[in-house]
Design an enzyme around this catalytic site. Structure first.
Site, PDB file in Angstrom:
ATOM      1  N   ALA A 211       0.786  -0.965  -0.265  1.00  0.00           N
ATOM      2  CA  ALA A 211       0.081   0.002   0.014  1.00  0.00           C
ATOM      3  C   ALA A 211       0.908   1.243  -0.050  1.00  0.00           C
ATOM      4  O   ALA A 211       1.964   1.430  -0.167  1.00  0.00           O
ATOM      5  CB  ALA A 211      -1.039  -0.313   1.021  1.00  0.00           C
ATOM      6  N   ASN A 212       0.538   2.075  -0.283  1.00  0.00           N
ATOM      7  CA  ASN A 212       0.981   3.534   0.474  1.00  0.00           C
ATOM      8  C   ASN A 212       0.521   4.569   1.411  1.00  0.00           C
ATOM      9  O   ASN A 212      -0.445   3.861   2.100  1.00  0.00           O
ATOM     10  CB  ASN A 212       1.223   4.113  -1.091  1.00  0.00           C
ATOM     11  CG  ASN A 212      -0.024   4.680  -1.836  1.00  0.00           C
ATOM     12  OD1 ASN A 212      -0.978   5.311  -1.106  1.00  0.00           O
ATOM     13  ND2 ASN A 212      -0.104   3.845  -2.601  1.00  0.00           N
ATOM     14  N   ARG A 213       1.105   5.409   1.686  1.00  0.00           N
ATOM     15  CA  ARG A 213       0.644   6.319   2.698  1.00  0.00           C
ATOM     16  C   ARG A 213      -0.108   7.701   2.443  1.00  0.00           C
ATOM     17  O   ARG A 213      -1.308   8.281   2.986  1.00  0.00           O
ATOM     18  CB  ARG A 213       1.506   7.279   3.154  1.00  0.00           C
ATOM     19  CG  ARG A 213       3.189   6.421   3.732  1.00  0.00           C
ATOM     20  CD  ARG A 213       4.050   7.828   4.076  1.00  0.00           C
ATOM     21  NE  ARG A 213       5.138   7.145   4.634  1.00  0.00           N
ATOM     22  CZ  ARG A 213       5.319   6.593   5.653  1.00  0.00           C
ATOM     23  NH1 ARG A 213       4.577   6.345   6.642  1.00  0.00           N
ATOM     24  NH2 ARG A 213       6.137   5.772   5.619  1.00  0.00           N
ATOM     25  N   SER A 214      -1.266   7.342   0.982  1.00  0.00           N
ATOM     26  CA  SER A 214      -2.588   8.461   1.138  1.00  0.00           C
ATOM     27  C   SER A 214      -3.385   8.291   2.159  1.00  0.00           C
ATOM     28  O   SER A 214      -3.765   6.827   2.140  1.00  0.00           O
ATOM     29  CB  SER A 214      -2.827   8.127  -0.532  1.00  0.00           C
ATOM     30  OG  SER A 214      -3.735   8.563  -0.495  1.00  0.00           O
ATOM     31  N   ALA A 277      -4.305   7.393  -5.310  1.00  0.00           N
ATOM     32  CA  ALA A 277      -2.895   7.603  -4.949  1.00  0.00           C
ATOM     33  C   ALA A 277      -2.888   5.964  -5.546  1.00  0.00           C
ATOM     34  O   ALA A 277      -2.217   5.359  -5.081  1.00  0.00           O
ATOM     35  CB  ALA A 277      -1.807   7.301  -4.026  1.00  0.00           C
TER      36      ALA A 277
END
Ligand code: C5P
Length: 404
Positions: A211-214, A277
């Protein structure tokens, strides 16, 4: 018809002011009441007596007049109306309002009003094209100002041709009718808007993911602002910790491929804003069962590219949204990458922001963005994600209005 509609007409100081007398007549013919404010410069071109005679009531000219203040006061003047119309809107008056100056009655009323504002600019073509005026137009648009004209044609004073002539009175009347009928503060009524938001989760196995930090805060704010502006909104959101915005049809998805499918299902739309994102890659050999530690050491994950949702939609031959807006989250050389992305992805605008750790944008409440269009770059001041959303929605409404 404009019966019982109250227009506050601010006449700026330009040769086109003579057309504003006809505008007053046309508005009154349609049943509107017109209260007039004139700048000092306007009075070089037409007199308060002439404007007042046609309006059927006295004209206001002076911020410091005791009689005027006693009569109505500049704050009530600014608010006792359904719409404020500035015609002609001169370069000087627009610059003042863009800056928030309030040193005469007209600029004070424009700063104090809580009503929608419609401007009919009139100036020399070079003044209209000047980067300073471009900046002011962009700032006013962000603040929600709507426009009518200027038109192309011959300039009264110099015989030059170009864009800068004030719209004709009947065009201004039509814009006023549209603005009031459309609901004034609902510039996206009748429009369908799609927004993507949040990260995507790409499974490694049934319990783990990439995943990512969005946080989804910016995308959700855009969906909420578009709904508040009257649009029918579909929000396709990856996994986020935010509530679904009220008045928005929210579709929750996990992966990029699910997001693309949900986006395609939401078409056709007038505008699509891709704020999600999306993970660039997914795990090709994701485990069907939870991966176990074992004698063979850690598993090797093979990544494959996800579909690019923005580029896919922007390059569609059929059902392409009228306006496609992408985001560019960059940690370095923000504008350079954004311009390159605009061309590569085939979208109309890119909203570029700096998401380097030190910027604090990811997960934060404030954002510093640059709007990159084919015409150039606008750098917006650092503001809340809600304000960025409102500014963007105002620009989208103006762009769609131009393409109606
Ligand atoms: O290439 P990059 O990921 O930086 O581009 C960002 C823009 O492209 C954003 O608007 C994002 O929502 C969109 N995007 C997408 N699908 C992808 C990757 C990015 O829609 N697979």
């Amino acid at each position: 018809m404009l019966s019982s509609r109250r227009i506050l007409l601010i006449i700026g100081g330009g040769i086109a002011a003579y057309k504003s007398l006809d505008l007053i007549r046309r508005l009154r013919e349609r049943g509107a009441s017109v209260r007039v404010v004139m700048t000092a410069a306007a009075q070089h071109f037409v007199t308060p007596l002439a404007a007042g005679s046609i309006a059927g009531e006295r004209v206001y000219t002076d911020l410091f007049s005791q009689a005027d203040e006693f009569d109505i006061g500049h704050i009530r003047l600014a608010r006792d109306c359904d719409l404020v119309v500035v015609a002609p809107a001169t370069a000087d008056l627009m610059a003042k309002v863009a800056q928030g100056l309030a040193n005469d009655l007209a600029s004070t009323v424009l700063l104090a009003t809580d009503r929608p504002v419609l401007m009919a600019p009139a100036m020399n073509p070079r003044m209209w094209a000047h980067p300073a005026t471009r900046r002011n137009v962009a700032a006013l648009e962000r603040d929600g100002v709507a426009w009518v004209g200027p038109n192309e044609g011959e300039m009264a004073e110099s015989g030059e041709r170009g864009v800068g002539r004030m719209a004709e009175p009947l065009e201004i009347v039509a814009a006023i009718e549209r603005r009031l009928a459309v609901g004034g503060d609902k510039p996206l009524r009748g429009r369908r808007v799609l927004v993507t938001s949040g990260p995507t989760h790409e499974p490694i196995d049934p319990v783990r993911y990439v995943a990512n930090r969005s946080s989804g805060k910016q995308g959700h704010a855009i969906a909420a602002a578009a709904a508040a502006a009257g649009a029918e909104v579909v929000l396709v959101s990856g996994p986020v910790a935010l509530p679904d915005p009220p008045g928005v049809a929210t579709v929750r998805v996990e992966t990029a491929r699910e997001m693309l499918a949900a986006v395609e299902k939401a078409l056709p739309v007038d505008a699509a804003v891709f704020a999600a994102a999306v993970a660039d890659w997914r795990v090709d050999n994701a485990g069907q069962q939870k991966l176990k530690k074992g004698a063979n050491g850690p598993p090797v994950l093979t990544l494959v590219e996800n579909p690019d949702i923005l580029a896919t939609i922007a390059h569609r031959k059929s059902n392409r949204p009228t306006l496609v807006v992408g985001f560019a989250a960059e940690t370095e050389r923000v504008l350079e990458h954004a311009k390159e992305k605009l061309a590569r992805k085939g979208c109309d605008w890119i909203v570029a922001n700096d998401v380097s750790i030190e910027s604090g944008v990811m997960g934060g409440d404030r954002n510093t963005v640059h709007l990159v269009t084919r015409d150039g770059v606008e750098s917006w001041p650092t503001q809340s994600k809600e304000d960025v959303a409102r500014g963007l929605v105002a620009r989208i409404a103006a762009a769609l209005e131009g393409k109606r």
